[in-house]
Structure formats: structure tokens, C-alpha cells
Design an enzyme around this catalytic site. Structure first.
Site, PDB file in Angstrom:
ATOM      1  N   PHE A 198       0.859  -1.187   0.000  1.00 29.54           N
ATOM      2  CA  PHE A 198       0.000   0.000   0.000  1.00 29.54           C
ATOM      3  C   PHE A 198       0.891   1.231   0.000  1.00 29.54           C
ATOM      4  CE2 PHE A 198      -2.302   3.546   1.762  1.00 29.54           C
ATOM      5  CZ  PHE A 198      -3.481   3.500   1.053  1.00 29.54           C
ATOM      6  N   ASP A 201       9.364   2.969   1.760  1.00 30.44           N
ATOM      7  CA  ASP A 201       8.192   3.715   2.206  1.00 30.44           C
ATOM      8  C   ASP A 201       8.017   3.457   3.704  1.00 30.44           C
ATOM      9  OD1 ASP A 201       5.653   4.555   2.929  1.00 30.44           O
ATOM     10  OD2 ASP A 201       4.701   3.922   1.059  1.00 30.44           O
ATOM     11  N   LYS A 251       2.614  10.024   8.141  1.00 29.11           N
ATOM     12  CA  LYS A 251       1.788   9.710   9.317  1.00 29.11           C
ATOM     13  C   LYS A 251       2.267  10.288  10.670  1.00 29.11           C
ATOM     14  CE  LYS A 251      -0.993   6.003   7.576  1.00 29.11           C
ATOM     15  NZ  LYS A 251      -0.580   5.436   6.286  1.00 29.11           N
TER      16      LYS A 251
HETATM   17  C1  LIG Z   1      -0.832   5.595   4.875  1.00 30.37           C
HETATM   18  C2  LIG Z   1       0.218   5.181   3.931  1.00 30.37           C
HETATM   19  C3  LIG Z   1       0.435   5.868   2.723  1.00 30.37           C
HETATM   20  C4  LIG Z   1      -0.456   7.004   2.260  1.00 30.37           C
HETATM   21  O1  LIG Z   1      -0.424   8.103   3.119  1.00 30.37           O
HETATM   22  P1  LIG Z   1      -1.594   9.199   3.029  1.00 30.37           P
HETATM   23  O2  LIG Z   1      -1.156  10.270   3.982  1.00 30.37           O
HETATM   24  O3  LIG Z   1      -2.859   8.529   3.413  1.00 30.37           O
HETATM   25  O4  LIG Z   1      -1.648   9.683   1.625  1.00 30.37           O
HETATM   26  C5  LIG Z   1       1.468   5.448   1.914  1.00 30.37           C
HETATM   27  N1  LIG Z   1       2.272   4.428   2.270  1.00 30.37           N
HETATM   28  C6  LIG Z   1       2.098   3.750   3.411  1.00 30.37           C
HETATM   29  C7  LIG Z   1       3.028   2.639   3.762  1.00 30.37           C
HETATM   30  C8  LIG Z   1       1.061   4.088   4.277  1.00 30.37           C
HETATM   31  O5  LIG Z   1       0.852   3.394   5.401  1.00 30.37           O
END
Ligand SMILES: *Cc1c(COP(=O)(O)O)cnc(C)c1O
Length: 415
Positions: free
Chosen positions: A153, A238, A267
Site C-alpha cells: 500500500f 516507504d 503519518k
Molecule cells: C498511509 C500510507 C500511505 C499514504 O499516506 P496518506 O497520507 O494517506 O496519503 C502510503 N504508504 C504507506 C506505507 C502508508 O501506510
């Protein structure tokens, strides 16, 4: 025309005072686009690890705004920093610099760079925007192929969506930016098979959060680094969910001694104040040149001071160690209490999954709310726990003691 006092009172009222949950939800149902389904609660106030709904019911927040509220709610240091920055200078365009923006950039690049490694940051407002910047960096390599992983994701904007695996999220919006290949997560041999000199970048979560807190085998990230080096590809990690102390270290990959070319964060960085960051090292640090990317809000001083406040408090209060200790405590307490619906616990620090042997996680989330606990179900058989890093053992214990009753009741809920 209302006077200043009346406008002030009206804005306070709009924060929820005097409005029932039913009233707010009725408005939600007609005024908000139906992307998220019906909200389970209307929250009006938070303090520390607790949030209160419109009827005054207290909930222990074990989700932390989805791994966002690292310091809980209304943390005095973050509040003071944001308020002071906002009342001094809240925003300027990116034609100009601010001290807070540069200070946070220096703080963050120190996490991934070194004395001999150039590291730079591009500030954004969310995770998906940080990933968009990273995606554009990869396009500057002269190659276009990206390897992502099954279960990955990376966000919902079109570029990030192209790297996100779930067909349910992707397919309605195709065609998406290419060209992306998905390989099984945690499988270094599968990565080796597709990783050749045509690949621009490999993008990996160090732990797959949205896929249900999936931890890869030891050495996976180091092996990916090795394979990227051999192919001349960028390694993009990420850490949007895993980073900034969530798992007991600032970053999972650096804690394992792995160097990434690109690291994306969001986050937990702003404790709820929107901010994202794309860090890059070495040659990747300058692949986006003048005019190649931009943002109106990214790097604004209020978001930057929020990030600085979060990092200062995590350091001052020893919260990396607390995340590790509390994660271990949660896992061992769950083993101790036990329940025949629990298959196991996995994760790192305060990103933990309680794996169930039946698809009853969604029912458990609802019953937990009724019992005063906010948790989440990233998969039908997985409960995710991502509480504030300030959480105490007693607070975790209160949940663990309620858990067997919640799961037994969830198993009785008709599917
Ligand atoms: C939440 C998340 C995203 C996306 O972040 P948003 O602030 O919702 O756009 C991307 N990569 C990972 C691993 C995430 O947990």
C-alpha cells in the site's frame, strides 16, 4: 453582520459542543462524499491516549489516528510549538524559506545521511504526496520500470495507486502510470528474478502496514539493497507508517543497517498536523532539479515546527524505548491472557497485529468501540494496534483484559 465575539462563539459551537452524534452523522451522510462508509463514532475531544465522543464517552485510542498521533492527543509541547509558530508566521510561499522548514530538513536528513552522504528533503502534506515526489525522482533516472510488491500500500493518488497492489483499489482507475511489476513480498529470490538494468527503482515497505502488519524475513531489506546496487536501481523505502519511532527506532531500515536512496515519511511525523516528506540520498538527492516539482503548502513552517516538536519529545521522553517495551508487553500479555480465537501476534514496537483464526476482526472492532477501545481491522482476520508512543502498560493491560470477552462476543456475531 455578526461581531467578532459571535463569530468566535459560532466556531466553538462548530467543534461539536451541543451537537449530538446522530445530528453530526446525518450531516455527514448528506454532505461528505461516501468514500469511507458510515463513521463508527463522532469524536469531539482528545487528551493523551483518550478520545471522547459527542455523548461524553471515553475511548482508549489504540489506533492513534492510524499510526499518526505518536504523542497522543493535544500534546502540550506540540500544541505550544504550533500555536507559537502560527501566531508568528503561518505560511509563506515556496519563493521563500523559513527557519523551521530548514531545521526539520536538517533533522530528517541526519536520519538517512551521514558525514559523507548528501541527503535532501522535499516536503509535502501527506504520505501519497511524498510518494508522488519519490515516483518523479525515479523517472529522472532515465529508466521507467518500478518493482513493487504484492500486498503493498503506497497511497491513493494515481501515481501511488500504480504502486499499490490491491486490484479493488487500482482497477477502477486504470490506466495508471506505468510500468510497474509486482513480486511476492519478503521473497528476495523473486526480486532477483525481475531486477535487471532496466529497473529504475524498487519500492518496499519495511513492514506492510495496511496488508495486516506483515513482517518480512530477516535480511530482506539488505538483500534488496544488494540487488539494487548490482542493477543500478534506486531502493525506495516507504516508511510512511513504520517510521518516526512507531516501531521503536526512527526508521526500520536504517536500524537494520540498510541505506535507501529514497525514504518517504508522513503519518507520525506531525502528530496529526498534515505533513509528508520525501528524503533522498546520494545521486537521488538532486535528481529533481529546479522547476521539476512543486507544492503550495509543502514545507510550511507550522507543519515543520510540528515535526520538530514531535522529534524533540520522542527523544526527550525516551519514547523509542517505550515503543519497544510496550510492543513486547502487549505481545506477552496477549500470550498470557490467551484466547482460542487468537492465532498469534506479530509486529515491531507499537505497530502490532493480533492475528485471529477466524474472520471476526470487523465485528471485534465494533464490540471494542462499545467497550471503549479504538482498534482497527486491516484484514478480516487481523486486528491492528498502533497506539500513541506515550501509552502506558496499565492502559495496554486494560485492553488485553477486555480482549477475550470482545473476541468471544465477535465470534457470536452473524457474518
Ligand atoms: C498511509 C500510507 C500511505 C499514504 O499516506 P496518506 O497520507 O494517506 O496519503 C502510503 N504508504 C504507506 C506505507 C502508508 O501506510
Amino acid at each position: 453582520m455578526s461581531n467578532e465575539l459571535e463569530v468566535g462563539q459560532d466556531l466553538t459551537r462548530l467543534q461539536g459542543n451541543g451537537r449530538t452524534s446522530a445530528d453530526v452523522l446525518a450531516g455527514y451522510g448528506s454532505a461528505i462524499m461516501p468514500t469511507f462508509g458510515t463513521p463508527k463514532r463522532v469524536f469531539v475531544r482528545g487528551e493523551g491516549c483518550y478520545v471522547w465522543d459527542a455523548e461524553g464517552r471515553r475511548h482508549l485510542d489504540l489506533l492513534g489516528g492510524l499510526a499518526v498521533n505518536a504523542l497522543g492527543h493535544a500534546h502540550p509541547t506540540v500544541l505550544a510549538a504550533i500555536t507559537s509558530q502560527l501566531s508568528t508566521l503561518g505560511h509563506v510561499s515556496n519563493f521563500f524559506a523559513t527557519p523551521a522548514q530548514v531545521a526539520l530538513a536538517e533533522r530528517l536528513t541526519a536520519l538517512v545521511g551521514g558525514a559523507d552522504v548528501d541527503a535532501r528533503v522535499f516536503f509535502a502534506n501527506s504520505g501519497t504526496e511524498a510518494n508522488e515526489a519519490a515516483f518523479k525522482i525515479t523517472r529522472q533516472t532515465g529508466r521507467t520500470k518500478i518493482i513493487s510488491t504484492e500486498g503493498a500500500f503506497h497511497g491513493r493518488s494515481l501515481g501511488s495507486l500504480a504502486l499499490t497492489h490491491s486490484p479493488k483499489y487500482r482497477e477502477p482507475f486504470e490506466p495508471l502510470p506505468g510500468d510497474v511489476t509486482f513480486v511476492p513480498y519478503g521473497d528476495a529470490a523473486a526480486l532477483a528474478e525481475v531486477l535487471d538494468e532496466t529497473v529504475a527503482a524498487v519500492v518496499l515497505e519495511p513492514i506492510q502496514g495496511e496488508n495486516g502488519v506483515v513482517v518480512p524475513p530477516p535480511g530482506y531489506l539488505a538483500k534488496a539493497r544488494e540487488l539494487c546496487d548490482a542493477a543500478g536501481a534506486l531502493l525506495w523505502i516507504d516508511e510512511i507508517q513504520t517510521g518516526m519511532g512507531r516501531t521503536g527506532s526512527w526508521l526500520v531500515h536504517t536500524d537494520q543497517g540498510v541505506r535507501a536512496d529514497i525514504v518517504t515519511l508522513a503519518k507520525g511525523l506531525g502528530n496529526g498536523f498534515p505533513i509528508g516528506a520525501c528524503l533522498a540520498t546520494g545521486r537521488a538527492a538532486t535528481l529533481l532539479g529546479p522547476g521539476s516539482h512543486g507544492t503550495t503548502f509543502g514545507g510550511n513552517p507550522v507543519a515543520a515546527i510540528a515535526g520538530l516538536a514531535v522529534m524533540a519529545v520522542i527523544e526527550r521522553d525516551g519514547l523509542l524505548a517505550n515503543a519497544t517495551a510496550m510492543g513486547e508487553r502487549l505481545a506477552s500479555m496477549i500470550h498470557l491472557v490467551g484466547n482460542w480465537h487468537i492465532a498469534g501476534v506479530r509486529g515491531r514496537g507499537l505497530l502490532q497485529a493480533i492475528v485471529l483464526n477466524k474472520p471476526i476482526a470487523a465485528a471485534a472492532v465494533d464490540l471494542a468501540l462499545d467497550a471503549g477501545f479504538v482498534i482497527n481491522a486491516p484484514r478480516p482476520d487481523v486486528i491492528r494496534i498502533a497506539p500513541p508512543l506515550i501509552i502506558t502498560g496499565e492502559q495496554l493491560d486494560s485492553f488485553v483484559h477486555a480482549l477475550p470477552g470482545i473476541l468471544d462476543a465477535a465470534a457470536e456475531v452473524p457474518a
